[in-house]
Structure formats: C-alpha cells, structure tokens
Design an enzyme around this catalytic site. Structure first.
Site, short mmCIF file in Angstrom:
data_model
loop_
_atom_site.label_atom_id
_atom_site.label_comp_id
_atom_site.label_asym_id
_atom_site.label_seq_id
_atom_site.Cartn_x
_atom_site.Cartn_y
_atom_site.Cartn_z
N LYS A 129 0.84 -1.20 0.00
CA LYS A 129 0.00 0.00 0.00
C LYS A 129 0.87 1.25 0.00
CE LYS A 129 -4.33 -1.81 1.60
NZ LYS A 129 -4.97 -2.46 2.71
N LYS A 170 -4.58 -9.69 -10.62
CA LYS A 170 -5.52 -9.98 -9.53
C LYS A 170 -6.72 -9.02 -9.61
CE LYS A 170 -6.11 -9.43 -4.60
NZ LYS A 170 -6.47 -8.23 -3.95
N LYS A 221 -10.71 -4.05 -6.32
CA LYS A 221 -11.45 -2.78 -6.40
C LYS A 221 -10.53 -1.65 -6.83
CE LYS A 221 -13.84 -4.25 -2.41
NZ LYS A 221 -13.74 -4.20 -0.95
P1 ADP Z 1 -9.95 -5.63 -3.06
O1 ADP Z 1 -8.57 -6.13 -3.34
O2 ADP Z 1 -10.83 -5.73 -4.23
O3 ADP Z 1 -9.96 -4.24 -2.40
P2 ADP Z 1 -10.49 -6.57 -0.41
O4 ADP Z 1 -9.10 -6.21 0.01
O5 ADP Z 1 -11.62 -5.80 0.17
O6 ADP Z 1 -10.58 -6.60 -1.99
O7 ADP Z 1 -10.69 -8.11 -0.06
C1 ADP Z 1 -11.76 -8.69 0.61
C2 ADP Z 1 -11.58 -10.19 0.64
O8 ADP Z 1 -11.64 -10.70 -0.68
C3 ADP Z 1 -10.22 -10.65 1.19
O9 ADP Z 1 -10.37 -11.88 1.88
C4 ADP Z 1 -9.39 -10.84 -0.03
O10 ADP Z 1 -8.34 -11.78 0.15
C5 ADP Z 1 -10.42 -11.37 -1.00
N1 ADP Z 1 -10.08 -11.01 -2.39
C6 ADP Z 1 -10.07 -9.78 -2.93
N2 ADP Z 1 -9.71 -9.83 -4.23
C7 ADP Z 1 -9.50 -11.15 -4.50
C8 ADP Z 1 -9.10 -11.87 -5.67
N3 ADP Z 1 -8.89 -11.25 -6.82
N4 ADP Z 1 -8.95 -13.20 -5.57
C9 ADP Z 1 -9.18 -13.85 -4.40
N5 ADP Z 1 -9.56 -13.23 -3.27
C10 ADP Z 1 -9.72 -11.91 -3.32
#
Ligand code: ADP
Ligand code: TRP
Length: 324
Positions: free
Chosen positions: A123, A202, A205
């Site tokens: 980050k 990956k 959001k």
């Molecule tokens: P983002 O990366 O979209 O901001 P978050 O950090 O809010 O998502 O993640 C929420 C949950 O979803 C976590 O447990 C994270 O590991 C899982 N997650 C987010 N993106 C993925 C992905 N592309 N593949 C697998 N798990 C994901």
C-alpha cells in the site's frame, strides 16, 4: 487442509469468521474467495461475518460513501443467502472491544515485525500515506478474529500473512499471560486464491478490472467484453480463467474446442453462465430494505458485543488492569 466443524476434545462447534472492508462494490473475486466458502460452511459452525469498517477507515476518507458501503455490503451478504439467524452479521466499529484488544496486541508485537507486512509495504509503495493505523492494521485484524476464538478464517491469498500475524499475537499473549487465545487458520482454496480480473492481474477494487458481483446484466456484459484476449492463441486464457469459476474443466474443454478462436461467442457464453449464478441473488437483493439491513446489523452487533465483552473481561484480568 481439511477442517472438522466440531472440536474433538469438547464436542463443541468451532467458530468460523470472515470480514470484508466496506470500501466499494463487491466483485466476484471477493465472492469466490470469501463469501461463497463462508456461505457453504457457515451452517456447520458457529459463524461470524463482519463489516470491517474500522479497517476501511485506514484508507476511506469520504463519510457519505463509507456509510453507504456499510449498508450496501451488508445487503450483499444477505442477498447471497446468509441467514442472520444462523450467523452473527455485525459491524466491527459497534463492538469497541476490537480496538481495545488491538491496542493490547500492539503493546506485545514489535515494530520490526509489523514492518515485514506485505500488505502494508504494497500500500505504501502505491502511494498510500503510511499512517499508524495502516501500520497497525494486522493487530486490529488479529483482535477481530481472536475476540471470538475463531479458528477458521476464509480469505483470499493476499490475507494469508494477516492470519499468520494473528497467530503471532496469540503466541505473544499466551506466552506473557498464560493460555488465553486459540490459534486461527486461514482457509484458502487454491482454485480461487487469487481470482484474475479483466486484465489478467488480480481482480481488485483498486485496479478497475473487476466483474461486479451485483452488477446489472449490462454491467457484467461490459466487464466480460473488456476481458483482454491474447491474439493468436486458440483459447483466450483470461476468459477461460474467469469461466473456470463457473463451470468445470470438462464442460469448458468441449465449449472452448467447439468455439475455438470465436472470442465473442465464448464471452457471450461466459456472460450467461455468470448471469445464471448472479440473477437469483440480485433478485433477492432488491427485496431487502434499508430497515432490514439496519436491524440485522444492530442485532448482530449487540450479540457480538456480548461475546467480545466476555472475552475482554478475561483479557483485562489477565493483563492486570482489572480484578485487583
Ligand atoms: P480488493 O482487493 O478488491 O480491495 P479486499 O481487500 O476488500 O478486496 O478483499 C476482501 C476479501 O476478498 C479478502 O479476503 C481478499 O483476500 C479477497 N479477495 C479480494 N480480491 C481477491 C481476488 N482477486 N482473488 C481472491 N480473493 C480476493
Ligand atoms: N483485512 C481483510 C481484507 O482486507 C478484512 C478483514 C478485517 C478480515 N478483519 C478480518 C478478514 C478478520 C478475515 C478476518 O479483506
């Protein structure tokens, strides 16, 4: 790793817990890695699903948006089919014991240890301000899990280290004050550990490469049509990688052989397959009112607070700030 829902020594149901930050619209990566596994297992365990709003505050700076995301994400969990009578669905910030326990863990782990956290380093590398909250994020997550003695934590691969950090908090606390916390285990299914986005990276959001979980059919179609296809190869790998979440390899082998080179047809088939999974949930979602959502959060948070409060009474005694 296989998990048994019942602890053999006591015959008591184990606890399952997950949380997501209300930072935006959920995407299918969130769904397949966390919400779906939670949904498939939660009836067998004593289950908790949390809107991690204090974690969101590490980066969210728009109060109106945050307030809205808390409601919308809760509605999403209900729309997937999670029954709030069978799982505690709650808002992290309503249970103040989370931030209290996080502080105690912060007093036990070292700065060099926290400095090794990949999520923090990533980050900061992306230009997010290195605030103390962002730095201490893993200890708040440890508190989320350990307050409830949760043992099984469904998450995506990027959260593996955070659960390891929670185990470290267990070790440090138990060593200093005696057996108090149970070591949690992340639950990560290989096939969905890192769901790829429309660009093959990956899905996230923050990368604008998502397929929204509750998008309209048009929004989903637009996202699918934007999946990057590598010219030349017969099989569009990025399309296939998303398709695999919805259909078995056997089904896809036939379809992709039949439609070799016909990327548009394959994407249209993918849109239909996504739609058949999402449409029923989307339909359910519109029937869930703001009042329903607020009531679920209020009741769930009150119950969570009872459990967390009980645990904190023990913790306060153990560290010597109460019970003199
Ligand atoms: P983002 O990366 O979209 O901001 P978050 O950090 O809010 O998502 O993640 C929420 C949950 O979803 C976590 O447990 C994270 O590991 C899982 N997650 C987010 N993106 C993925 C992905 N592309 N593949 C697998 N798990 C994901
Ligand atoms: N850190 C997790 C994420 O970014 C969200 C989260 C907060 C969480 N507390 C948790 C996940 C406890 C599992 C258990 O997605």
């Amino acid at each position: 790793m296989t998990h048994s829902a019942i602890a053999p020594s006591t015959g008591v149901k184990k606890r399952l817990l997950t949380g997501l930050k209300p930072t935006g619209t959920l995407h299918i990566g969130n769904y397949f890695a966390t919400i779906k596994p939670f949904y498939e297992m939660y009836g067998e365990y004593e289950s908790f699903i949390m809107v991690a709003d204090y974690h969101a505050v590490t980066t969210a700076r728009d109060p109106k948006r945050l307030r809205n995301n808390i409601l919308e994400n809760t509605r999403d969990y209900l729309a997937v089919g999670i029954d709030p009578e069978k799982a505690l669905l709650f808002q992290q910030s309503s249970v103040t014991e989370h931030t209290e326990l996080a502080w105690i863990f912060e007093c036990l782990v070292t700065v060099p240890f926290l400095m090794q956290c990949h999520a923090y380093k990533d980050k900061v590398a992306k230009g997010i301000e290195p605030t103390a909250g962002l730095f201490n994020y893993p200890m708040l997550m440890a508190a989320d899990i350990l307050l409830y003695d949760a043992e099984i934590i469904p998450v995506g691969a990027d959260q593996r280290q955070h659960v390891e950090y929670a185990r470290e908090a267990v070790k440090k606390f138990n060593l200093a004050y005696g057996e108090t916390f149970v070591a949690p285990q992340e639950l990560i299914h290989d096939a969905v550990a890192t769901v790829p986005g429309t660009d093959g990276q990956k899905m996230s959001k923050s990368y604008r490469n998502t397929i929204p979980l509750f998008g309209t059919k048009d929004e989903i179609a637009k996202a699918v049509m934007s999946i990057v296809t590598d010219s030349g190869a017969g099989r569009p790998e990025h399309v296939y990688a998303v398709h695999k979440l919805f259909k078995s390899d056997e089904e896809l082998e036939t379809l992709y052989a039949e439609k070799e080179g016909k990327y548009k047809d394959l994407k249209e088939a993918l849109i239909e397959d996504i739609e058949s999974v999402i449409a029923p949930m989307r339909e359910r979602r519109v029937s869930i009112s703001d009042d329903d959502v607020r009531k679920v959060l209020e009741e769930g948070s009150a119950k969570a607070k009872e459990i967390a409060g009980e645990k904190m009474r023990v913790v306060r005694q153990k560290i010597g700030i109460s019970g003199a």
